[in-house]
Design a protein around this motif. Structure first.
Motif, PDB file in Angstrom:
ATOM      1  N   GLY A 109       0.852  -1.197   0.000  1.00  0.00           N
ATOM      2  CA  GLY A 109       0.000   0.000   0.000  1.00  0.00           C
ATOM      3  C   GLY A 109       0.878   1.234   0.000  1.00  0.00           C
ATOM      4  N   LEU A 167      -1.792  -0.102  -7.805  1.00  0.00           N
ATOM      5  CA  LEU A 167      -1.817   0.989  -8.791  1.00  0.00           C
ATOM      6  C   LEU A 167      -0.438   1.153  -9.426  1.00  0.00           C
ATOM      7  CD1 LEU A 167      -3.931   3.651  -6.840  1.00  0.00           C
ATOM      8  CD2 LEU A 167      -4.720   2.021  -8.557  1.00  0.00           C
ATOM      9  N   SER A 197      -2.692  -0.408   9.062  1.00  0.00           N
ATOM     10  CA  SER A 197      -4.039   0.113   8.760  1.00  0.00           C
ATOM     11  C   SER A 197      -4.845   0.176  10.057  1.00  0.00           C
ATOM     12  CB  SER A 197      -4.777  -0.833   7.805  1.00  0.00           C
ATOM     13  OG  SER A 197      -4.029  -1.071   6.646  1.00  0.00           O
ATOM     14  N   GLU A 249      -0.890   3.561  13.603  1.00  0.00           N
ATOM     15  CA  GLU A 249      -0.145   4.636  12.953  1.00  0.00           C
ATOM     16  C   GLU A 249      -0.804   5.957  13.328  1.00  0.00           C
ATOM     17  OE1 GLU A 249       2.678   4.707  10.836  1.00  0.00           O
ATOM     18  OE2 GLU A 249       2.265   6.773  11.385  1.00  0.00           O
ATOM     19  N   GLY A 272       1.799   3.874   4.079  1.00  0.00           N
ATOM     20  CA  GLY A 272       2.780   2.968   3.492  1.00  0.00           C
ATOM     21  C   GLY A 272       4.022   3.689   2.989  1.00  0.00           C
ATOM     22  N   LYS A 313      -5.796   3.335  18.840  1.00  0.00           N
ATOM     23  CA  LYS A 313      -5.951   4.112  17.601  1.00  0.00           C
ATOM     24  C   LYS A 313      -7.363   4.705  17.504  1.00  0.00           C
ATOM     25  CE  LYS A 313      -5.347   5.972  13.785  1.00  0.00           C
ATOM     26  NZ  LYS A 313      -4.534   7.150  13.643  1.00  0.00           N
ATOM     27  N   ALA A 322      -0.384  -1.550   4.832  1.00  0.00           N
ATOM     28  CA  ALA A 322      -0.900  -0.175   4.936  1.00  0.00           C
ATOM     29  C   ALA A 322      -1.990   0.025   3.885  1.00  0.00           C
ATOM     30  CB  ALA A 322       0.244   0.820   4.756  1.00  0.00           C
ATOM     31  N   ALA A 323      -2.904  -0.923   3.838  1.00  0.00           N
ATOM     32  CA  ALA A 323      -4.004  -0.882   2.865  1.00  0.00           C
ATOM     33  C   ALA A 323      -5.160  -0.046   3.428  1.00  0.00           C
ATOM     34  CB  ALA A 323      -4.473  -2.306   2.580  1.00  0.00           C
ATOM     35  N   PRO A 324      -6.026   0.454   2.543  1.00  0.00           N
ATOM     36  CA  PRO A 324      -7.160   1.263   3.033  1.00  0.00           C
ATOM     37  C   PRO A 324      -8.189   0.417   3.784  1.00  0.00           C
ATOM     38  CG  PRO A 324      -7.294   0.974   0.646  1.00  0.00           C
ATOM     39  CD  PRO A 324      -6.008   0.344   1.074  1.00  0.00           C
ATOM     40  N   ILE A 328      -3.892  -9.139   1.095  1.00  0.00           N
ATOM     41  CA  ILE A 328      -2.430  -9.101   1.300  1.00  0.00           C
ATOM     42  C   ILE A 328      -1.999 -10.273   2.195  1.00  0.00           C
ATOM     43  CG2 ILE A 328      -0.532  -7.750   2.300  1.00  0.00           C
ATOM     44  CD1 ILE A 328      -2.311  -5.223   1.426  1.00  0.00           C
ATOM     45  N   TYR A 344      -9.865  11.612   5.827  1.00  0.00           N
ATOM     46  CA  TYR A 344     -10.017  10.163   5.649  1.00  0.00           C
ATOM     47  C   TYR A 344     -10.325   9.444   6.968  1.00  0.00           C
ATOM     48  CZ  TYR A 344      -8.962   5.370   4.195  1.00  0.00           C
ATOM     49  OH  TYR A 344      -9.043   4.029   3.941  1.00  0.00           O
ATOM     50  N   ASP A 358       2.066  -1.878  -4.650  1.00  0.00           N
ATOM     51  CA  ASP A 358       0.716  -1.304  -4.745  1.00  0.00           C
ATOM     52  C   ASP A 358       0.043  -1.878  -5.985  1.00  0.00           C
ATOM     53  OD1 ASP A 358      -0.547   1.489  -3.307  1.00  0.00           O
ATOM     54  OD2 ASP A 358      -1.549   0.763  -5.122  1.00  0.00           O
ATOM     55  N   LYS A 410       1.510   4.570  -9.222  1.00  0.00           N
ATOM     56  CA  LYS A 410       2.226   4.866  -7.976  1.00  0.00           C
ATOM     57  C   LYS A 410       3.574   4.152  -7.957  1.00  0.00           C
ATOM     58  CE  LYS A 410      -1.389   6.123  -4.737  1.00  0.00           C
ATOM     59  NZ  LYS A 410      -1.941   5.936  -3.390  1.00  0.00           N
TER      60      LYS A 410
HETATM   61  N1  LIG Z   1      -4.088   8.904   6.027  1.00  0.00           N
HETATM   62  C1  LIG Z   1      -3.840   9.026   7.318  1.00  0.00           C
HETATM   63  O1  LIG Z   1      -3.653  10.131   7.840  1.00  0.00           O
HETATM   64  C2  LIG Z   1      -3.775   7.797   8.214  1.00  0.00           C
HETATM   65  C3  LIG Z   1      -3.206   7.901   9.490  1.00  0.00           C
HETATM   66  C4  LIG Z   1      -3.163   6.786  10.302  1.00  0.00           C
HETATM   67  C5  LIG Z   1      -3.721   5.582   9.870  1.00  0.00           C
HETATM   68  N2  LIG Z   1      -4.293   5.518   8.644  1.00  0.00           N
HETATM   69  C6  LIG Z   1      -4.848   4.233   8.234  1.00  0.00           C
HETATM   70  O2  LIG Z   1      -3.917   3.573   7.393  1.00  0.00           O
HETATM   71  C7  LIG Z   1      -4.590   2.893   6.324  1.00  0.00           C
HETATM   72  C8  LIG Z   1      -4.099   3.426   4.999  1.00  0.00           C
HETATM   73  O3  LIG Z   1      -4.387   4.793   4.917  1.00  0.00           O
HETATM   74  P1  LIG Z   1      -3.744   5.726   3.779  1.00  0.00           P
HETATM   75  O4  LIG Z   1      -4.235   7.109   4.024  1.00  0.00           O
HETATM   76  O5  LIG Z   1      -2.291   5.472   3.682  1.00  0.00           O
HETATM   77  O6  LIG Z   1      -4.497   5.120   2.498  1.00  0.00           O
HETATM   78  P2  LIG Z   1      -4.277   5.463   0.955  1.00  0.00           P
HETATM   79  O7  LIG Z   1      -5.580   5.299   0.308  1.00  0.00           O
HETATM   80  O8  LIG Z   1      -3.530   6.761   0.816  1.00  0.00           O
HETATM   81  O9  LIG Z   1      -3.282   4.306   0.462  1.00  0.00           O
HETATM   82  C9  LIG Z   1      -3.623   2.959   0.422  1.00  0.00           C
HETATM   83  C10 LIG Z   1      -2.915   2.324  -0.747  1.00  0.00           C
HETATM   84  O10 LIG Z   1      -3.119   0.900  -0.686  1.00  0.00           O
HETATM   85  C11 LIG Z   1      -3.247   0.420  -2.015  1.00  0.00           C
HETATM   86  N3  LIG Z   1      -3.831  -0.923  -1.994  1.00  0.00           N
HETATM   87  C12 LIG Z   1      -5.128  -1.295  -1.912  1.00  0.00           C
HETATM   88  N4  LIG Z   1      -5.240  -2.637  -1.929  1.00  0.00           N
HETATM   89  C13 LIG Z   1      -3.972  -3.137  -2.034  1.00  0.00           C
HETATM   90  C14 LIG Z   1      -3.432  -4.456  -2.117  1.00  0.00           C
HETATM   91  N5  LIG Z   1      -4.210  -5.535  -2.081  1.00  0.00           N
HETATM   92  N6  LIG Z   1      -2.090  -4.587  -2.238  1.00  0.00           N
HETATM   93  C15 LIG Z   1      -1.289  -3.503  -2.280  1.00  0.00           C
HETATM   94  N7  LIG Z   1      -1.752  -2.229  -2.196  1.00  0.00           N
HETATM   95  C16 LIG Z   1      -3.073  -2.051  -2.078  1.00  0.00           C
HETATM   96  C17 LIG Z   1      -4.077   1.493  -2.697  1.00  0.00           C
HETATM   97  O11 LIG Z   1      -3.939   1.428  -4.096  1.00  0.00           O
HETATM   98  C18 LIG Z   1      -3.460   2.768  -2.115  1.00  0.00           C
HETATM   99  O12 LIG Z   1      -2.396   3.254  -2.910  1.00  0.00           O
HETATM  100  C19 LIG Z   1      -6.087   3.086   6.590  1.00  0.00           C
HETATM  101  O13 LIG Z   1      -6.539   2.020   7.353  1.00  0.00           O
HETATM  102  C20 LIG Z   1      -6.124   4.350   7.414  1.00  0.00           C
HETATM  103  O14 LIG Z   1      -7.249   4.407   8.248  1.00  0.00           O
HETATM  104  C21 LIG Z   1      -4.311   6.585   7.790  1.00  0.00           C
END
Ligand SMILES: NC(=O)c1ccc[n+]([C@@H]2O[C@H](COP(=O)([O-])OP(=O)(O)OC[C@H]3O[C@@H](n4cnc5c(N)ncnc54)[C@H](O)[C@@H]3O)[C@@H](O)[C@H]2O)c1
Length: 388
Positions: A7, A31, A117, A141, A12, A197, A80-82, A100, A252, A29, A34
């Protein structure tokens, strides 16, 4: 160490860059864009330090979309998947995490997986049972978007959801990449770490909602919100930070994490947890009403993001304000330079800032910007401190 990071998002990518200072890191990823960006040392997200580290530092970082290439031989796999909130199921959608985990179990069952995540309480324990595995740890995180790498170089704390040697080894990896010394580190069971968290984010959401309710009262009663908040915050138990009124919490994480926590309280007595969400809905309705009361012919929406320095507008409060204005048949236009489309949510996007200023007889913005100072007389905002 060989580390795979699954991710390439905010979490990630900051993890990958942090760890690639001293370890061989392969980011993966689904995508391809990316992956290509990382391999040409470009950041897919706006983060000053990530860009600087990618271009200036000697990192052992590569990216791929090939699962075998990423996971084979890795000592650790960071997940670090969504985890978007599924409103119908009233639960995070954790399918990406499980996809994953299934790949890692198949390709490299020896690797220690670390979930970064955000997940519901009890998730990691249930996952271990579902796949009959033990090689998975949860570690929350706490980064902020836009300051993702900074928050990992100078972490507020490190929480690891396991009390074990490998948990200490993983914490040591995070500390090796960090610039801050003496980082408070706590080891606990996975469900408590998952709780940390969700409760941390719910507290932040509650704090936003609280200062917003002060502001709603002050706005309607003709009081000076800033005087009140300044006075309240000087009590060191309260503090003069994270207190800037807004159109509502968004982004988010806070909306989905509070929704998840509320759902977990389904059969648990509570008032406060549910009230956080209700308060945010009420706040957005109030803001919409205040805009409508000004009877604008055309309301200009300046930026869709939550914060001035944000590069995305996932679940931003302004989108609900837009929904409210549309329901009331108020004509609205949008200025959002990151949009390439001509319309958003059925509203016209104006690309030129001067045209936007001319077209709008009120300019609605969650956060003040220098760019609209010349039309300050048209601006409706609740921003007092120009931060958060
Ligand atoms: N954004 C924040 O501020 C933040 C802070 C702390 C925790 N989190 C948590 O961390 C997690 C990720 O958040 P984010 O903001 O980094 O998300 P994001 O959407 O920016 O990134 C997630 C990435 O994972 C990829 N992905 C999806 N499925 C996948 C797979 N099977 N294999 C590989 N890659 C895959 C997506 O294409 C995307 O690029 C979430 O659970 C979120 O709640 C986010």
């Amino acid at each position: 160490m060989k580390i795979a990071v699954a991710g390439i998002g905010y979490v990630g990518l900051s993890m990958a860059v942090l760890l690639a200072q001293h370890n061989e890191v392969m980011a993966i990823d689904i995508l391809k864009e990316k992956v290509a960006m990382i391999n040409s040392k470009k950041s897919p997200i706006e983060d000053f330090l990530i860009t600087e580290y990618l271009t200036m530092m000697k990192l052992k970082l590569k990216a791929t979309s090939d699962r075998v290439k990423a996971y084979k031989g890795a000592d650790y796999v960071i997940i670090a998947a969504p985890t978007d909130y599924d409103i119908e199921r009233e639960c995070f959608n954790t399918e990406a995490i499980e996809a994953i985990v299934e790949d890692v179990v198949e390709i490299n069952p020896q690797a220690v997986m670390v979930i970064k995540s955000t997940v519901p309480m009890g998730y990691t324990k249930a996952l271990k049972e579902k796949y009959n595995i033990d090689n998975i740890i949860f570690s929350p995180e706490f980064l902020r978007e836009g300051k993702a790498l900074y928050d990992n170089l100078y972490p507020s704390r490190i929480i690891i959801g396991e009390k074990s040697e490998r948990a200490e080894e993983f914490a040591a990896l995070l500390k090796q990449g960090a610039k801050k010394s003496n980082i408070q580190t706590i080891y606990m069971d996975s469900t408590e770490a998952e709780a940390v968290k969700l409760y941390a984010n719910a507290y932040l959401a509650m704090r936003v909602a609280y200062f917003n309710e002060i502001d709603t009262y002050a706005e309607l009663m003709g009081l000076d919100t800033k005087a009140i908040i300044d006075g309240v915050g000087l009590d060191p138990r309260i503090g003069s930070y994270y207190n800037n009124p807004s159109f509502g919490y968004g982004g988010y994480c806070l909306p989905k994490d509070t929704s998840q926590l509320k759902a977990l309280y389904r059969n648990i007595p509570n008032n406060l947890i549910s009230a956080i969400l209700d308060s945010n809905t009420t706040r957005k309705r109030h803001i919409t009403r205040m805009i409508m009361d000004k009877s604008p012919k055309v309301a200009g929406i300046y930026r869709l993001s939550m914060k001035a320095d944000s590069d995305n507008f996932r679940a931003s409060a302004i989108q609900d304000i837009i929904g409210g204005l549309k329901d009331s048949n108020i004509e609205a236009v949008i200025y959002e330079p990151s949009l390439t489309e001509d319309t958003f949510a059925g509203l016209r996007v104006i690309k030129d800032i001067d045209d936007f200023k001319k077209a709008s007889d009120i300019i609605v913005t969650n956060r003040i910007s220098q760019e609209i100072q010349d039309v300050a007389h048209k601006v409706y905002t609740r921003d007092l401190y120009n931060r958060d």
